[in-house]
Write a protein that holds these residues in place. Structure first.
Motif, PDB file in Angstrom:
ATOM      1  N   ASP A 190       0.841  -1.201   0.000  1.00 32.88           N
ATOM      2  CA  ASP A 190       0.000   0.000   0.000  1.00 32.88           C
ATOM      3  C   ASP A 190       0.876   1.252   0.000  1.00 32.88           C
ATOM      4  O   ASP A 190       1.783   1.396   0.823  1.00 32.88           O
ATOM      5  N   GLY A 191       0.593   2.164  -0.922  1.00 34.93           N
ATOM      6  CA  GLY A 191       1.339   3.403  -1.012  1.00 34.93           C
ATOM      7  C   GLY A 191       2.675   3.292  -1.702  1.00 34.93           C
ATOM      8  O   GLY A 191       3.411   4.276  -1.815  1.00 34.93           O
ATOM      9  N   ALA A 192       3.008   2.098  -2.212  1.00 34.55           N
ATOM     10  CA  ALA A 192       4.320   1.898  -2.839  1.00 34.55           C
ATOM     11  C   ALA A 192       4.251   1.933  -4.358  1.00 34.55           C
ATOM     12  O   ALA A 192       5.184   1.505  -5.035  1.00 34.55           O
ATOM     13  N   GLY A 193       3.150   2.446  -4.895  1.00 36.47           N
ATOM     14  CA  GLY A 193       3.001   2.499  -6.347  1.00 36.47           C
ATOM     15  C   GLY A 193       4.015   3.414  -7.004  1.00 36.47           C
ATOM     16  O   GLY A 193       4.631   4.271  -6.365  1.00 36.47           O
ATOM     17  N   ILE A 194       4.178   3.246  -8.311  1.00 32.23           N
ATOM     18  CA  ILE A 194       5.177   3.986  -9.083  1.00 32.23           C
ATOM     19  C   ILE A 194       4.500   5.112  -9.858  1.00 32.23           C
ATOM     20  O   ILE A 194       3.415   4.930 -10.418  1.00 32.23           O
ATOM     21  N   GLY A 195       5.130   6.287  -9.897  1.00 30.50           N
ATOM     22  CA  GLY A 195       4.625   7.408 -10.678  1.00 30.50           C
ATOM     23  C   GLY A 195       4.579   7.069 -12.156  1.00 30.50           C
ATOM     24  O   GLY A 195       5.391   6.280 -12.651  1.00 30.50           O
ATOM     25  N   LEU A 196       3.646   7.673 -12.883  1.00 30.99           N
ATOM     26  CA  LEU A 196       3.359   7.267 -14.253  1.00 30.99           C
ATOM     27  C   LEU A 196       4.547   7.388 -15.197  1.00 30.99           C
ATOM     28  O   LEU A 196       4.849   6.448 -15.943  1.00 30.99           O
ATOM     29  N   LEU A 197       5.232   8.530 -15.206  1.00 27.72           N
ATOM     30  CA  LEU A 197       6.341   8.706 -16.153  1.00 27.72           C
ATOM     31  C   LEU A 197       7.444   7.681 -15.916  1.00 27.72           C
ATOM     32  O   LEU A 197       7.978   7.084 -16.857  1.00 27.72           O
ATOM     33  N   SER A 198       7.773   7.462 -14.657  1.00 29.13           N
ATOM     34  CA  SER A 198       8.791   6.465 -14.334  1.00 29.13           C
ATOM     35  C   SER A 198       8.320   5.069 -14.708  1.00 29.13           C
ATOM     36  O   SER A 198       9.080   4.256 -15.260  1.00 29.13           O
ATOM     37  N   LEU A 199       7.055   4.772 -14.439  1.00 26.80           N
ATOM     38  CA  LEU A 199       6.523   3.445 -14.729  1.00 26.80           C
ATOM     39  C   LEU A 199       6.474   3.174 -16.224  1.00 26.80           C
ATOM     40  O   LEU A 199       6.845   2.080 -16.678  1.00 26.80           O
ATOM     41  N   VAL A 200       6.029   4.154 -16.999  1.00 23.78           N
ATOM     42  CA  VAL A 200       5.993   3.973 -18.457  1.00 23.78           C
ATOM     43  C   VAL A 200       7.391   3.679 -18.994  1.00 23.78           C
ATOM     44  O   VAL A 200       7.581   2.775 -19.817  1.00 23.78           O
ATOM     45  N   SER A 201       8.379   4.414 -18.513  1.00 21.44           N
ATOM     46  CA  SER A 201       9.750   4.205 -18.982  1.00 21.44           C
ATOM     47  C   SER A 201      10.246   2.806 -18.617  1.00 21.44           C
ATOM     48  O   SER A 201      10.887   2.128 -19.432  1.00 21.44           O
ATOM     49  N   GLN A 202       9.953   2.366 -17.402  1.00 18.63           N
ATOM     50  CA  GLN A 202      10.376   1.029 -16.980  1.00 18.63           C
ATOM     51  C   GLN A 202       9.695  -0.061 -17.794  1.00 18.63           C
ATOM     52  O   GLN A 202      10.331  -1.029 -18.235  1.00 18.63           O
ATOM     53  N   VAL A 203       8.393   0.091 -18.010  1.00 15.61           N
ATOM     54  CA  VAL A 203       7.647  -0.916 -18.760  1.00 15.61           C
ATOM     55  C   VAL A 203       8.089  -0.937 -20.218  1.00 15.61           C
ATOM     56  O   VAL A 203       8.199  -2.004 -20.833  1.00 15.61           O
TER      57      VAL A 203
END
Length: 357
Positions: A190-203
């Motif tokens: 809980d609360g450990a989600g990734i911000g969108l820009l960082s997540l898109v780059s990682q994915v």
């Protein structure tokens, strides 16, 4: 955009499927007609209710659209914890003069029946939330000519979607309003989600699938940012929630820009699953005690939320909202698509060498 996504919509703009009434045929048709990709939300509807909305939408537009399904949830809720929470909510039942719902009212959301309908009478796009379908299911949709999208919140979930045969993934950042589409509900994260820009780059560095980016997006410039990060399209929910075509409760729409509601938080208070909404009384009083128990808690509180809406009390409603909610614009959905597309073009032009910034 990838060629398959290009065939679905003129602009890289997807209207998020918001369960609970907002993503109705009127909203989806307006978005699709304007060049975006409109979506119906089948979550919390019966299979027949979903089919009726599909038929209604087909009568409103000939453009491609999508339908979103909730994946069935495993049996891992702590029933003792649910009973403790039931007692915690006793005061709400008195206040709203409404009994609590049955926590055992069902946990598969009519998934198999909805699959059968969508395979028998295919729609252009089907997306999935709260998990990843089997390869058998995704292969069946491929044979039916349906484009499939799986919501993911980590690179690992994106890999699972690719291995299972999804056509694309909806990458959901922590900024997103409503439920986090995690494949497994783990309270430890809980609360450990990734911000969108960082997540898109990682994915983008993890899988080869087309990416639809979702999470707090409200302006064309933000769409340009996620496209630059590696996404093929952007999905917006809160931005469309306030449109006149949206089926969201008027109190919910008004709350998006109401100065009484200054921030959002992720809570389990209303459904037992992490979801981002505007902080109100119900969230403050019950969020700290809500167990990891979806859909049991959803069933428990459903009547309370409806009663709060009926008496005009936004403090007892689930006011789902992304972090950009204060930027909401009350424009007709088709006009909003056009504005977003123009803002996107402007942002792209400002980044082109030789163009004025």
């Amino acid at each position: 955009m990838s060629s398959a996504l290009t065939d679905l919509c003129r602009y890289p703009i997807v209207q998020a499927p918001m369960a609970g009434g907002a993503s109705c045929p009127q909203l989806a048709s307006a978005v699709s007609e304007a060049g975006g990709l409109g979506f119906l939300a089948a979550g919390y509807k019966t299979a027949d209710g979903m089919y009726e909305e599909v038929k209604q939408l087909r009568g409103l537009t000939s453009q491609p659209f999508g339908v979103n399904l909730f994946m069935p949830q495993p049996q891992y809720a702590d029933h003792a914890a649910v009973e403790v929470y039931r007692n915690q909510l006793a005061g709400e039942t008195t206040w709203y003069e409404t009994p609590l719902g049955d926590p055992q009212a069902g946990r598969d959301d009519g998934y198999e029946a909805k699959l059968a309908i969508l395979l028998d009478d295919p729609v252009p796009v089907v997306s999935f939330t709260f998990g990843c379908p089997t390869r058998t299911t995704l292969d069946a949709f491929a044979r039916a000519g349906t484009y499939t999208v799986v919501t993911v919140t980590t690179p690992e979930e994106a890999q699972a979607a690719q291995w299972s045969g999804a056509d694309a993934i909806c990458v959901q950042g922590i900024e997103a309003g409503g439920h986090q589409g995690t494949h497994r509900d783990d309270p430890a994260t809980d609360g450990a989600g990734i911000g969108l820009l960082s997540l898109v780059s990682q994915v983008r560095e993890t899988v080869q699938l087309p990416i639809i980016a979702a999470g707090g997006l409200m302006r064309g410039g933000q769409i340009a940012a996620v496209l630059a990060a590696g996404a093929d399209a952007a999905q917006l929910g809160t931005a469309f929630l306030v449109c006149p075509e949206s089926g969201a409760n008027p109190l919910h729409k008004q709350a998006m820009t109401n100065p009484l509601f200054v921030r959002t938080e992720i809570t389990r208070a209303f459904s037992g699953r992490p979801a981002r909404g505007l902080v109100n009384r119900f969230m403050r009083e019950h969020g700290p005690y809500a167990p990891s128990a979806y859909p049991e808690v959803h069933h428990l509180t459903s009547g309370l939320r409806k009663a709060a809406a009926k008496v005009g009390d936004a403090q007892g409603m689930a006011l789902w909202a992304g972090q950009g909610h204060r930027m909401a614009r009350e424009l007709p959905a088709g006009e909003l698509v056009g504005v977003l597309a123009a803002e996107l073009d402007g942002a792209k032009a400002s980044l082109t060498p030789g163009k004025a910034s």
